[in-house]
Write an enzyme that holds these catalytic residues in place. Sequence first.
Site, PDB file in Angstrom:
ATOM      1  N   VAL A  40       0.415  -1.266  -0.182  1.00 56.32           N
ATOM      2  CA  VAL A  40       0.201  -0.055   0.289  1.00 56.32           C
ATOM      3  C   VAL A  40       1.327   1.356   0.138  1.00 56.32           C
ATOM      4  O   VAL A  40       0.445   2.282  -0.583  1.00 56.32           O
ATOM      5  CB  VAL A  40      -1.299  -0.224   1.017  1.00 56.32           C
ATOM      6  CG1 VAL A  40      -1.736   2.146   1.554  1.00 56.32           C
ATOM      7  CG2 VAL A  40      -2.255  -1.107   1.451  1.00 56.32           C
ATOM      8  N   THR A  80      -5.739  -0.210   7.730  1.00 50.06           N
ATOM      9  CA  THR A  80      -6.500  -1.227   7.738  1.00 50.06           C
ATOM     10  C   THR A  80      -6.875  -1.206   9.117  1.00 50.06           C
ATOM     11  O   THR A  80      -6.110  -2.174  10.308  1.00 50.06           O
ATOM     12  CB  THR A  80      -7.655  -2.154   7.383  1.00 50.06           C
ATOM     13  OG1 THR A  80      -6.756  -2.248   5.992  1.00 50.06           O
ATOM     14  CG2 THR A  80      -8.410  -2.180   7.568  1.00 50.06           C
ATOM     15  N   GLU A 127      -7.480   1.907   2.323  1.00 46.43           N
ATOM     16  CA  GLU A 127      -7.090   2.214   0.490  1.00 46.43           C
ATOM     17  C   GLU A 127      -7.902   1.294   0.699  1.00 46.43           C
ATOM     18  O   GLU A 127      -8.379  -0.322   1.269  1.00 46.43           O
ATOM     19  CB  GLU A 127      -5.465   1.810   1.207  1.00 46.43           C
ATOM     20  CG  GLU A 127      -5.298   1.589  -0.177  1.00 46.43           C
ATOM     21  CD  GLU A 127      -5.557   2.600  -1.509  1.00 46.43           C
ATOM     22  OE1 GLU A 127      -5.326   3.247  -1.195  1.00 46.43           O
ATOM     23  OE2 GLU A 127      -5.938   2.023  -2.642  1.00 46.43           O
ATOM     24  N   GLY A 160     -13.856 -20.559  -6.309  1.00 42.47           N
ATOM     25  CA  GLY A 160     -13.049 -21.087  -6.404  1.00 42.47           C
ATOM     26  C   GLY A 160     -12.278 -21.549  -5.126  1.00 42.47           C
ATOM     27  O   GLY A 160     -13.084 -22.578  -4.339  1.00 42.47           O
ATOM     28  N   CYS A 162      -5.233  -9.117   3.007  1.00 46.91           N
ATOM     29  CA  CYS A 162      -6.750  -8.837   4.057  1.00 46.91           C
ATOM     30  C   CYS A 162      -7.613  -8.699   4.278  1.00 46.91           C
ATOM     31  O   CYS A 162      -8.252  -9.432   5.704  1.00 46.91           O
ATOM     32  CB  CYS A 162      -6.828  -8.025   2.415  1.00 46.91           C
ATOM     33  SG  CYS A 162      -5.592  -6.572   2.319  1.00 46.91           S
TER      34      CYS A 162
END
Length: 446
Positions: A12, A122, A152, A254, A261
């Site tokens: 980030v 975060t 973000e 999947g 995250c």
Amino acid sequence: MKRIAVIGTGYVGLVTGTCFAELGDTVICLDNNRQKIETLRGGQAPFYEPQLLEMIVRNQHAGRLFFSTDVAAGIRDSEVLFIAVDTPMADDGAVDLSAVRAVAAAIGQALNGPKTVISKSTVPVETGDLIASIIAENSSEHHRIDVVSNPEFLREGSAVADFMQPDRIVIGTNSAQAEALMRELYRSLDAPILVTDVRTSEMIKYAANAFLATKISFMNEIANICDLVDVDVKAVGRGIGLDHRIGTQFMSPGIGFGGSCFPKDVRALEMIAAGRQYEALLLRAVETVNRRQIDRTLAKIVAAVGGDARGKTVGVLGLAFKPNTDDVREAPAVHIIERLLAAGAAIRAHDPVAGPAVRAKLGERIVYCEQMYEALHEADALLLATEWNEYKNIDFVMVRKLMRGDKVVDGRNLFDPDAVVAAGLDYIGMGRRKTRRAARAVPLSS
Ligand SMILES: NC(=O)c1ccc[n+]([C@@H]2O[C@H](COP(=O)([O-])OP(=O)(O)OC[C@H]3O[C@@H](n4cnc5c(N)ncnc54)[C@H](O)[C@@H]3O)[C@@H](O)[C@H]2O)c1
């Protein structure tokens, strides 16, 4: 123009700093990882992210982008400070805020004037207040400090494009002056700006990631049921996604979500709720479905090689947690490989860029292949674990020749099952039926 310091030069921080430099600001990216800063000063990127390296080099040469380990000096020389350090999961599942605390303390100690301190990390609700109080505790001087939350939303693999063309910019602040500065910083981006208080902004980030993770687990659950009733989940996904309330994005089942995250943020939100005596049942289910997706994929592979993985070779295509990145944090492919190794299988693996990152985790316990076809040499089964573009057009006739077995486990539903079967291979997808009729029932053109 105000000087910007970005503290934490990871996925980030580096993207943020480089993109602000690209927009014309002067930026210093700070990190306490000496090797990372040396790499950047030498004109190299510490990780793979499309478009990023060219932009770094261009802005270094233009004299707008700098890198340093001298965090204190960087803080002193800048009025705008972005915090972009990692906030990993602690052993109990809560957020480990130690890096954020350390940076706040460093800001306090180096404080020499008014600053706007912007959290891109975060962080749980109330961390803005925590940052402000740690800065105050560590400072001998009194200056105006505005703490802003600016979560973000970039996605690794398309981080530069996501920064430059965001769906929205969220600014959490209680200060009109800080709001004006943030609007000025982002003035050249064409995106809706949502201004909230700090707490709401902190919550928006967790809610966004929890929702996206929920979508993935939901489709995985539907795929698992499709497997049982012989229905093709791709057609089901399209059939429901054409409803605008549902949408077609992020509807692919999947082998589960990974990365730095979703797993930690879903867990953190659950812990935030638990700390206030609320049992977040849906979030727990999202995590459970995701964990079990690894079990289910493993079971598919083991069944495909005859019920016992001992002595069998699995060729794994894709290691990164998603395409276009070399990030293997919580990568489902790595979890599955570890389980296969424990079950006695041998692994031959290929990834366009993530091999070195996996080697750092697994060492020489698996064979790393330079070419994708090498990974299939004498393999009893193929596992497609990451949907890199270059795997889309793999030549299944060649695959058939190379493999000892004939089982293709398509963990991302990337392949055309008919092409796999036409080459004499056995296709095993995630919620894909063996006979291919279902898709025709759905209007594909609307
Ligand atoms: N990676 C993503 O896709 C993504 C997307 C959105 C939000 N986020 C959030 O952004 C934050 C950063 O994530 P990341 O993936 O960039 O992490 P990262 O691990 O890639 O980078 C963090 C960097 O901070 C540095 N650092 C840690 N403590 C420091 C200190 N005291 N002083 C200076 N540098 C220090 C580390 O050396 C590392 O280089 C996290 O809170 C994450 O949840 C990440």
